[in-house]
Scaffold this active site. Structure first.
Site, PDB file in Angstrom:
ATOM      1  N   LYS A 170     -18.319   6.608  29.634  1.00 33.35           N
ATOM      2  CA  LYS A 170     -18.523   5.958  28.328  1.00 33.35           C
ATOM      3  C   LYS A 170     -19.350   4.710  28.562  1.00 33.35           C
ATOM      4  O   LYS A 170     -19.023   3.920  29.441  1.00 33.35           O
ATOM      5  CB  LYS A 170     -17.158   5.604  27.730  1.00 33.35           C
ATOM      6  CG  LYS A 170     -17.204   4.720  26.509  1.00 33.35           C
ATOM      7  CD  LYS A 170     -16.105   3.660  26.515  1.00 33.35           C
ATOM      8  CE  LYS A 170     -16.366   2.598  27.558  1.00 33.35           C
ATOM      9  NZ  LYS A 170     -15.444   1.467  27.546  1.00 33.35           N
TER      10      LYS A 170
ATOM     11  N   PRO B  58     -16.295   5.306  39.240  1.00 35.08           N
ATOM     12  CA  PRO B  58     -15.510   4.210  39.811  1.00 35.08           C
ATOM     13  C   PRO B  58     -14.403   3.786  38.847  1.00 35.08           C
ATOM     14  O   PRO B  58     -14.570   3.852  37.622  1.00 35.08           O
ATOM     15  CB  PRO B  58     -16.532   3.095  40.023  1.00 35.08           C
ATOM     16  CG  PRO B  58     -17.795   3.524  39.378  1.00 35.08           C
ATOM     17  CD  PRO B  58     -17.718   4.979  39.089  1.00 35.08           C
TER      18      PRO B  58
ATOM     19  N   ALA C 125     -11.578   1.294  37.003  1.00 35.16           N
ATOM     20  CA  ALA C 125     -11.549  -0.069  36.433  1.00 35.16           C
ATOM     21  C   ALA C 125     -12.946  -0.667  36.457  1.00 35.16           C
ATOM     22  O   ALA C 125     -13.172  -1.755  36.977  1.00 35.16           O
ATOM     23  CB  ALA C 125     -10.556  -0.953  37.184  1.00 35.16           C
TER      24      ALA C 125
ATOM     25  N   GLY D   7     -15.351  -0.352  33.554  1.00 36.65           N
ATOM     26  CA  GLY D   7     -16.016  -0.559  32.264  1.00 36.65           C
ATOM     27  C   GLY D   7     -16.705   0.664  31.699  1.00 36.65           C
ATOM     28  O   GLY D   7     -17.401   0.578  30.691  1.00 36.65           O
TER      29      GLY D   7
ATOM     30  N   GLY E  80     -14.839   3.509  31.165  1.00 38.71           N
ATOM     31  CA  GLY E  80     -13.789   4.279  30.490  1.00 38.71           C
ATOM     32  C   GLY E  80     -13.291   5.500  31.222  1.00 38.71           C
ATOM     33  O   GLY E  80     -12.841   6.462  30.584  1.00 38.71           O
ATOM     34  N   GLY E  81     -13.334   5.494  32.541  1.00 38.62           N
ATOM     35  CA  GLY E  81     -12.959   6.689  33.293  1.00 38.62           C
ATOM     36  C   GLY E  81     -11.589   7.233  32.934  1.00 38.62           C
ATOM     37  O   GLY E  81     -11.442   8.428  32.652  1.00 38.62           O
ATOM     38  N   GLY E  82     -10.584   6.366  32.924  1.00 33.85           N
ATOM     39  CA  GLY E  82      -9.224   6.826  32.643  1.00 33.85           C
ATOM     40  C   GLY E  82      -9.101   7.391  31.231  1.00 33.85           C
ATOM     41  O   GLY E  82      -8.505   8.456  31.026  1.00 33.85           O
ATOM     42  N   SER E  83      -9.698   6.699  30.267  1.00 34.41           N
ATOM     43  CA  SER E  83      -9.635   7.167  28.877  1.00 34.41           C
ATOM     44  C   SER E  83     -10.373   8.491  28.721  1.00 34.41           C
ATOM     45  O   SER E  83      -9.917   9.398  28.021  1.00 34.41           O
ATOM     46  CB  SER E  83     -10.261   6.138  27.934  1.00 34.41           C
ATOM     47  OG  SER E  83      -9.673   4.877  28.110  1.00 34.41           O
ATOM     48  N   SER E  84     -11.524   8.605  29.373  1.00 34.92           N
ATOM     49  CA  SER E  84     -12.302   9.836  29.262  1.00 34.92           C
ATOM     50  C   SER E  84     -11.573  10.989  29.958  1.00 34.92           C
ATOM     51  O   SER E  84     -11.599  12.135  29.474  1.00 34.92           O
ATOM     52  CB  SER E  84     -13.698   9.621  29.859  1.00 34.92           C
ATOM     53  OG  SER E  84     -14.587  10.593  29.390  1.00 34.92           O
TER      54      SER E  84
ATOM     55  N   ASP F 241      -9.506   3.048  23.587  1.00 33.35           N
ATOM     56  CA  ASP F 241     -10.748   3.792  23.833  1.00 33.35           C
ATOM     57  C   ASP F 241     -10.559   5.303  23.750  1.00 33.35           C
ATOM     58  O   ASP F 241     -11.522   6.055  23.879  1.00 33.35           O
ATOM     59  CB  ASP F 241     -11.308   3.456  25.223  1.00 33.35           C
ATOM     60  CG  ASP F 241     -12.000   2.106  25.242  1.00 33.35           C
ATOM     61  OD1 ASP F 241     -12.130   1.492  24.162  1.00 33.35           O
ATOM     62  OD2 ASP F 241     -12.404   1.673  26.331  1.00 33.35           O
TER      63      ASP F 241
HETATM   64  P1  ATP Z   1     -12.246   0.680  29.983  1.00 32.64           P
HETATM   65  O1  ATP Z   1     -13.738   0.583  29.890  1.00 32.64           O
HETATM   66  O2  ATP Z   1     -11.626   1.616  28.980  1.00 32.64           O
HETATM   67  O3  ATP Z   1     -11.557  -0.649  30.108  1.00 32.64           O
HETATM   68  P2  ATP Z   1     -12.344   1.106  32.763  1.00 32.64           P
HETATM   69  O4  ATP Z   1     -13.477   1.982  33.162  1.00 32.64           O
HETATM   70  O5  ATP Z   1     -12.599  -0.375  32.910  1.00 32.64           O
HETATM   71  O6  ATP Z   1     -11.932   1.438  31.308  1.00 32.64           O
HETATM   72  P3  ATP Z   1     -10.446   2.807  34.058  1.00 32.64           P
HETATM   73  O7  ATP Z   1     -11.248   3.432  35.156  1.00 32.64           O
HETATM   74  O8  ATP Z   1     -10.093   3.647  32.913  1.00 32.64           O
HETATM   75  O9  ATP Z   1     -11.090   1.435  33.586  1.00 32.64           O
HETATM   76  O10 ATP Z   1      -9.120   2.206  34.755  1.00 32.64           O
HETATM   77  C1  ATP Z   1      -8.296   1.271  34.095  1.00 32.64           C
HETATM   78  C2  ATP Z   1      -6.912   1.340  34.707  1.00 32.64           C
HETATM   79  O11 ATP Z   1      -6.321   2.591  34.349  1.00 32.64           O
HETATM   80  C3  ATP Z   1      -6.915   1.276  36.217  1.00 32.64           C
HETATM   81  O12 ATP Z   1      -6.279   0.084  36.594  1.00 32.64           O
HETATM   82  C4  ATP Z   1      -6.161   2.502  36.688  1.00 32.64           C
HETATM   83  O13 ATP Z   1      -5.149   2.168  37.610  1.00 32.64           O
HETATM   84  C5  ATP Z   1      -5.535   3.114  35.436  1.00 32.64           C
HETATM   85  N1  ATP Z   1      -5.654   4.597  35.355  1.00 32.64           N
HETATM   86  C6  ATP Z   1      -4.757   5.429  34.857  1.00 32.64           C
HETATM   87  N2  ATP Z   1      -5.194   6.695  34.885  1.00 32.64           N
HETATM   88  C7  ATP Z   1      -6.418   6.694  35.413  1.00 32.64           C
HETATM   89  C8  ATP Z   1      -7.386   7.686  35.694  1.00 32.64           C
HETATM   90  N3  ATP Z   1      -7.179   8.987  35.425  1.00 32.64           N
HETATM   91  N4  ATP Z   1      -8.549   7.307  36.220  1.00 32.64           N
HETATM   92  C9  ATP Z   1      -8.777   6.000  36.463  1.00 32.64           C
HETATM   93  N5  ATP Z   1      -7.901   5.017  36.227  1.00 32.64           N
HETATM   94  C10 ATP Z   1      -6.714   5.336  35.712  1.00 32.64           C
END
Ligand code: ATP
Length: 296
Positions: free
Chosen positions: A23, A110, A112, A114, A116-120, A152
């Site tokens: 995202k 990667p 955490a 930015g 949105g890996g976890g949300s996606s 997200d």
């Molecule tokens: P956003 O842009 O929504 O803030 P992000 O890309 O910064 O997301 P994510 O990669 O989604 O962050 O990780 C945020 C937190 O979610 C991490 O601290 C991680 O421990 C937790 N998490 C839970 N499930 C997952 C997953 N499937 N993949 C990655 N992180 C996950």
């Protein structure tokens, strides 16, 4: 053979796969804060051809496997958004037959960072399980059900160009946005979203200008911001280095996505983007750098 309601449903044992696209917040304005502490945002969001992959198949019991470049950074507890998505869907349809399921996550994004890996991942899990379990649910309902898993989640369920408002849950589709050749660069440091919001100087900033001509999105972007970029750079100066690397590799526009640290650069064409991603990866082998295109 005719199936009646009393006969067990047979589930697909062949894995069903779904892309969990990165995202990208092309623009992200922080416009206020709600009484409950959630920030109000206006963001032009797109998704990339590059992302994680989720595969689901029926199995004798529930299981979860994570592989891929960033697998070691993914929590394997029940906090994982993939497992929370699975459990949420079962709870939302208690009368619907749902087989035990084996879920595999290929973690290419990667953590955490930015994008949105976890949300996606959670959204892709929902899309895959809805197909596996043949749950008759439309995208709008699925997005609403998913919101408790994270602000997200609804946009990641939609996974198409959109403007998000509110805390990110009010979605307005953007039609006819061209696919943009981009390079994603992450300098290899996680940046936690709450600390970036804490470092934000002003929470009441001007909203997004209307995007009336989507063919001129590149020009429109120059009049927009990511309000989280200055606080993220103050916490993690490597974000500034990633932006400089993209600029140095010939991007015509660079910005950080979400709360960082991943940055994107827009390039004139895919070949130039591919060369830029390779050049950055050559100079900074520990960084994540990939050329991709936004999903139109
Ligand atoms: P956003 O842009 O929504 O803030 P992000 O890309 O910064 O997301 P994510 O990669 O989604 O962050 O990780 C945020 C937190 O979610 C991490 O601290 C991680 O421990 C937790 N998490 C839970 N499930 C997952 C997953 N499937 N993949 C990655 N992180 C996950």
């Amino acid at each position: 053979m005719k199936r009646t309601d009393s006969q067990p449903v047979t589930f697909n044992a062949v894995p069903l796969a779904e892309l969990a696209p990165a995202k990208i917040n092309l623009a992200l304005h922080v416009t206020g804060r709600r009484a409950d502490g959630y920030h109000l945002l206006e963001s032009l969001v797109v998704f990339a051809e590059f992302g994680d992959r989720i595969a689901v198949s029926s199995a004798a019991r529930d299981s979860f496997l994570v592989e891929g470049r960033f697998a070691r950074d993914v929590p394997l507890t029940n906090d994982n958004l993939v497992l929370r998505a699975r459990d949420m869907l079962r709870a939302a349809y208690p009368a619907h037959p749902t087989s035990p399921v084996s879920i595999a996550l290929e973690k290419n994004l990667p953590v955490a960072s930015g994008i949105g890996g976890g949300s996606s991942d959670a959204a892709a899990t929902l899309r895959a399980l809805v197909r596996l379990w043949r749950i008759p649910v439309d995208v709008v309902t699925l997005a609403r059900l998913a919101l408790p898993l994270g602000a997200d989640l609804p946009m990641c369920v939609a996974a198409r160009p959109l403007v998000a408002r509110g805390i990110g849950e009010q979605l307005e589709p953007v039609e006819r946005l061209p696919a943009l050749p981009i390079v994603l660069v992450n300098p290899g440091v996680p940046v936690e979203t709450p600390s970036v919001f804490r470092a934000l100087a002003s929470r009441d900033n001007p909203p997004l200008a209307p995007l009336s001509d989507t063919t001129a999105v590149r020009d429109w972007l120059t009049a927009t911001r990511n309000d989280l970029e200055p606080p993220a750079i103050s916490i993690e100066p490597l974000v500034g280095d990633a932006l400089a690397a993209l600029r140095g590799a010939g991007a015509s526009f660079v910005r950080m996505s979400g709360s960082g640290a991943t940055c994107f650069g827009i390039f004139d064409d895919s070949a130039t983007a591919a060369r830029a991603a390779e050049a950055i990866a050559g100079e900074r082998p520990r960084w994540f750098s990939t050329a991709t295109r936004t999903l139109a």
